[in-house]
Design a protein around this motif. Structure first.
Motif, PDB file in Angstrom:
ATOM      1  N   VAL A 146     -32.505 -30.907 -49.642  1.00 10.42           N
ATOM      2  CA  VAL A 146     -31.269 -30.719 -48.992  1.00 10.42           C
ATOM      3  C   VAL A 146     -30.337 -29.769 -49.777  1.00 10.42           C
ATOM      4  O   VAL A 146     -30.190 -30.442 -51.172  1.00 10.42           O
ATOM      5  CB  VAL A 146     -30.410 -31.896 -48.637  1.00 10.42           C
ATOM      6  CG1 VAL A 146     -28.841 -31.568 -47.986  1.00 10.42           C
ATOM      7  CG2 VAL A 146     -31.182 -32.817 -47.466  1.00 10.42           C
ATOM      8  N   ALA A 147     -29.992 -28.711 -49.321  1.00  8.48           N
ATOM      9  CA  ALA A 147     -29.220 -27.735 -50.393  1.00  8.48           C
ATOM     10  C   ALA A 147     -30.397 -27.055 -51.175  1.00  8.48           C
ATOM     11  O   ALA A 147     -31.570 -27.392 -51.169  1.00  8.48           O
ATOM     12  CB  ALA A 147     -28.005 -28.199 -50.704  1.00  8.48           C
ATOM     13  N   ASN A 148     -29.642 -26.378 -51.995  1.00 13.03           N
ATOM     14  CA  ASN A 148     -30.461 -25.559 -52.944  1.00 13.03           C
ATOM     15  C   ASN A 148     -29.987 -25.098 -54.390  1.00 13.03           C
ATOM     16  O   ASN A 148     -28.750 -24.964 -54.610  1.00 13.03           O
ATOM     17  CB  ASN A 148     -30.599 -23.940 -52.395  1.00 13.03           C
ATOM     18  CG  ASN A 148     -31.580 -23.256 -53.050  1.00 13.03           C
ATOM     19  OD1 ASN A 148     -32.019 -23.462 -54.164  1.00 13.03           O
ATOM     20  ND2 ASN A 148     -31.900 -21.977 -52.374  1.00 13.03           N
ATOM     21  N   PRO A 149     -30.571 -25.684 -55.665  1.00 15.16           N
ATOM     22  CA  PRO A 149     -30.121 -25.840 -56.652  1.00 15.16           C
ATOM     23  C   PRO A 149     -29.815 -24.242 -57.250  1.00 15.16           C
ATOM     24  O   PRO A 149     -29.154 -24.097 -58.239  1.00 15.16           O
ATOM     25  CB  PRO A 149     -31.255 -26.220 -57.606  1.00 15.16           C
ATOM     26  CG  PRO A 149     -32.418 -26.168 -56.739  1.00 15.16           C
ATOM     27  CD  PRO A 149     -31.965 -26.140 -55.482  1.00 15.16           C
ATOM     28  N   ALA A 155     -19.990 -20.269 -53.730  1.00 20.66           N
ATOM     29  CA  ALA A 155     -19.489 -20.198 -52.298  1.00 20.66           C
ATOM     30  C   ALA A 155     -20.477 -20.540 -51.329  1.00 20.66           C
ATOM     31  O   ALA A 155     -20.224 -21.222 -50.347  1.00 20.66           O
ATOM     32  CB  ALA A 155     -19.395 -18.752 -52.051  1.00 20.66           C
ATOM     33  N   GLU A 156     -21.805 -20.572 -51.504  1.00 18.20           N
ATOM     34  CA  GLU A 156     -22.687 -20.888 -50.628  1.00 18.20           C
ATOM     35  C   GLU A 156     -22.824 -22.612 -50.570  1.00 18.20           C
ATOM     36  O   GLU A 156     -22.844 -23.124 -49.418  1.00 18.20           O
ATOM     37  CB  GLU A 156     -24.207 -20.381 -51.087  1.00 18.20           C
ATOM     38  CG  GLU A 156     -24.420 -18.760 -50.749  1.00 18.20           C
ATOM     39  CD  GLU A 156     -25.537 -18.253 -51.607  1.00 18.20           C
ATOM     40  OE1 GLU A 156     -25.559 -17.246 -51.093  1.00 18.20           O
ATOM     41  OE2 GLU A 156     -25.993 -18.838 -52.680  1.00 18.20           O
ATOM     42  N   PHE A 157     -22.452 -23.127 -51.619  1.00 20.91           N
ATOM     43  CA  PHE A 157     -22.294 -24.582 -51.899  1.00 20.91           C
ATOM     44  C   PHE A 157     -21.234 -24.976 -50.880  1.00 20.91           C
ATOM     45  O   PHE A 157     -21.213 -25.822 -50.215  1.00 20.91           O
ATOM     46  CB  PHE A 157     -22.169 -24.820 -53.204  1.00 20.91           C
ATOM     47  CG  PHE A 157     -22.117 -26.533 -53.246  1.00 20.91           C
ATOM     48  CD1 PHE A 157     -22.795 -27.558 -52.759  1.00 20.91           C
ATOM     49  CD2 PHE A 157     -20.913 -27.073 -54.134  1.00 20.91           C
ATOM     50  CE1 PHE A 157     -22.769 -28.885 -52.976  1.00 20.91           C
ATOM     51  CE2 PHE A 157     -20.735 -28.223 -54.303  1.00 20.91           C
ATOM     52  CZ  PHE A 157     -21.385 -29.284 -53.457  1.00 20.91           C
ATOM     53  N   PHE A 182     -25.681 -29.079 -56.783  1.00 18.52           N
ATOM     54  CA  PHE A 182     -26.169 -30.472 -56.244  1.00 18.52           C
ATOM     55  C   PHE A 182     -26.962 -30.035 -54.970  1.00 18.52           C
ATOM     56  O   PHE A 182     -26.810 -29.094 -54.068  1.00 18.52           O
ATOM     57  CB  PHE A 182     -24.770 -31.096 -55.815  1.00 18.52           C
ATOM     58  CG  PHE A 182     -25.060 -32.405 -55.461  1.00 18.52           C
ATOM     59  CD1 PHE A 182     -25.461 -33.535 -56.218  1.00 18.52           C
ATOM     60  CD2 PHE A 182     -25.120 -32.518 -53.996  1.00 18.52           C
ATOM     61  CE1 PHE A 182     -25.905 -34.838 -55.565  1.00 18.52           C
ATOM     62  CE2 PHE A 182     -25.574 -33.882 -53.433  1.00 18.52           C
ATOM     63  CZ  PHE A 182     -25.808 -35.091 -54.297  1.00 18.52           C
ATOM     64  N   HIS A 183     -28.000 -30.910 -54.917  1.00 20.50           N
ATOM     65  CA  HIS A 183     -28.794 -30.972 -53.891  1.00 20.50           C
ATOM     66  C   HIS A 183     -29.469 -32.391 -53.900  1.00 20.50           C
ATOM     67  O   HIS A 183     -29.311 -33.037 -54.665  1.00 20.50           O
ATOM     68  CB  HIS A 183     -30.020 -29.952 -54.206  1.00 20.50           C
ATOM     69  CG  HIS A 183     -30.676 -29.942 -55.320  1.00 20.50           C
ATOM     70  ND1 HIS A 183     -30.169 -29.640 -56.658  1.00 20.50           N
ATOM     71  CD2 HIS A 183     -32.211 -30.446 -55.519  1.00 20.50           C
ATOM     72  CE1 HIS A 183     -30.867 -29.813 -57.552  1.00 20.50           C
ATOM     73  NE2 HIS A 183     -32.186 -30.221 -56.893  1.00 20.50           N
ATOM     74  N   TYR A 184     -30.390 -32.444 -52.922  1.00 20.98           N
ATOM     75  CA  TYR A 184     -31.158 -33.925 -52.997  1.00 20.98           C
ATOM     76  C   TYR A 184     -32.552 -33.806 -52.024  1.00 20.98           C
ATOM     77  O   TYR A 184     -32.533 -32.847 -51.409  1.00 20.98           O
ATOM     78  CB  TYR A 184     -30.253 -35.119 -52.713  1.00 20.98           C
ATOM     79  CG  TYR A 184     -29.660 -35.115 -51.488  1.00 20.98           C
ATOM     80  CD1 TYR A 184     -30.369 -35.789 -50.361  1.00 20.98           C
ATOM     81  CD2 TYR A 184     -28.352 -34.826 -50.953  1.00 20.98           C
ATOM     82  CE1 TYR A 184     -29.812 -35.946 -49.021  1.00 20.98           C
ATOM     83  CE2 TYR A 184     -27.483 -34.760 -49.802  1.00 20.98           C
ATOM     84  CZ  TYR A 184     -28.197 -35.629 -48.726  1.00 20.98           C
ATOM     85  OH  TYR A 184     -27.875 -35.463 -47.435  1.00 20.98           O
TER      86      TYR A 184
END
Length: 341
Positions: A174-177, A182-184, A291-293
């Motif tokens: 989930v999400a991308n390090p 802005a993308e976060f 942050f991601h997981y």
């Protein structure tokens, strides 16, 4: 966004040729799987669902309104390690440091079978899933969440009655390090960002948090909940999943056409015991916006189905037993030991 578009988790439909490694949400490339594993013997990063889910179209039904359709998985921290069995399978020590929750055995060599044989810190013994995120550091020292953390399983689509359990072995990031700040902030999974005290919606860690025993650093972030029905994993660990989209001309959330299977929407609600001066707080993956997981499903099938059917499909707000205090007449999905009755 119209129902015809695919809002990947992100990314579009998986390429049939298996030749392309898809980029992450930000366009910043994520590492791709390059090692074979028990679940991916040829090491190409594609793990087919067996059997695949076919013949599903995104549900456009609008059932009676229910404000809640969720249950909680309450899982404590088990360990930290520089491992990631999704991104770097069979490659111990290759990842940045992660904080693991749930399954007690999760490491670089984890597979669906090994997790099923492991233990768990989750309240429900049937939840043998692996959950992990980059380790939070204060002046270089790990700061670990204390006690059971809240991991919501929700309906991400308007037709909560269409949500079905995760297939065993499904995994995704989930999400991308590698994402930018802005993308976060603009990520479809962004809920409240980093918060502490009266400071909310932060992309980076606040410069300071109230130095009080009752103040912790918190984050909430949602996962994609629409599945292509074909793959348990893909090389970018995202393209088999997508976020819901808004049906054209309505306010209804539906799954996109390339990812028509509605699954529970996981939402991490993490609390880190750190406050005061935050200037030396970082993640093992970088600054706050990295942050991601990760999630690796190893639930006991019958236990997960009971909770999804009772709480999500049933339109209830359940705890980890599948009990809604405001609807005691509905009973609970699990017994007092968090097991199937």
């Amino acid at each position: 966004m119209s129902a015809e578009a695919d809002a990947g988790a992100p990314g579009g439909t998986v390429a049939a040729s298996h030749t392309a490694a898809h980029a992450g949400h930000s366009g910043n490339a994520m590492p791709v799987s390059t090692a074979s594993s028990p679940d991916d013997p040829d090491g190409d990063g594609y793990i087919p669902a067996n059997p695949p889910v076919t013949g599903v179209t995104p549900s456009t039904q609008n059932p009676p309104h229910r404000y809640f359709h969720e249950f909680q998985a309450n899982c404590g921290v088990t360990h930290t390690a520089p491992d990631d069995p999704i991104v770097y399978p069979q490659q111990p020590g290759k990842s940045h440091d992660h904080t693991f929750m749930g399954n007690t055995t999760t490491n670089a060599n984890s597979s669906t079978a090994s997790l099923a044989a492991g233990g768990t810190t989750c309240k429900a013994p049937g939840d043998l899933s692996g959950y992990w995120m980059p380790t939070l550091l204060n002046d270089g020292k790990p700061v670990l969440p204390v006690g059971p953390q809240t991991i919501y399983y929700k309906a991400g689509v308007t037709d909560y009655t269409s949500v079905r359990p995760f297939p065993k072995g499904l995994r995704f990031v989930v999400a991308n390090p590698m994402q930018s700040a802005a993308e976060f902030r603009n990520h479809p999974g962004f809920v409240e960002g980093w918060e502490c005290g009266d400071s909310f919606f932060n992309t980076e860690f606040p410069a300071s948090c109230p130095d009080r025993p009752d103040v912790q650093l918190n984050i909430r972030f949602q996962a994609p909940s629409c599945w292509d029905g074909k793959y348990l994993d893909t090389p970018d660990h995202r393209s088999h999943m997508a976020y819901p989209v808004v049906k054209a001309g309505t306010n209804d959330n539906i799954c996109p056409t390339g990812h028509p299977v509605a699954l529970p929407m996981i939402e991490f609600k993490m609390a880190f015991p750190v406050n005061g001066d935050m200037s030396r707080v970082t993640l093992a993956s970088g600054s706050g916006h990295s942050f991601h997981y990760d999630f690796f499903n190893a639930w006991d099938d019958a236990t997960l189905k009971a909770l999804v059917d009772h709480c999500v499909v049933g339109g209830l707000q359940c705890d980890a037993r599948g009990y809604d205090q405001t609807h005691p007449e509905a009973g609970a999905a699990l017994d007092e030991n968090y097991r199937l009755p």
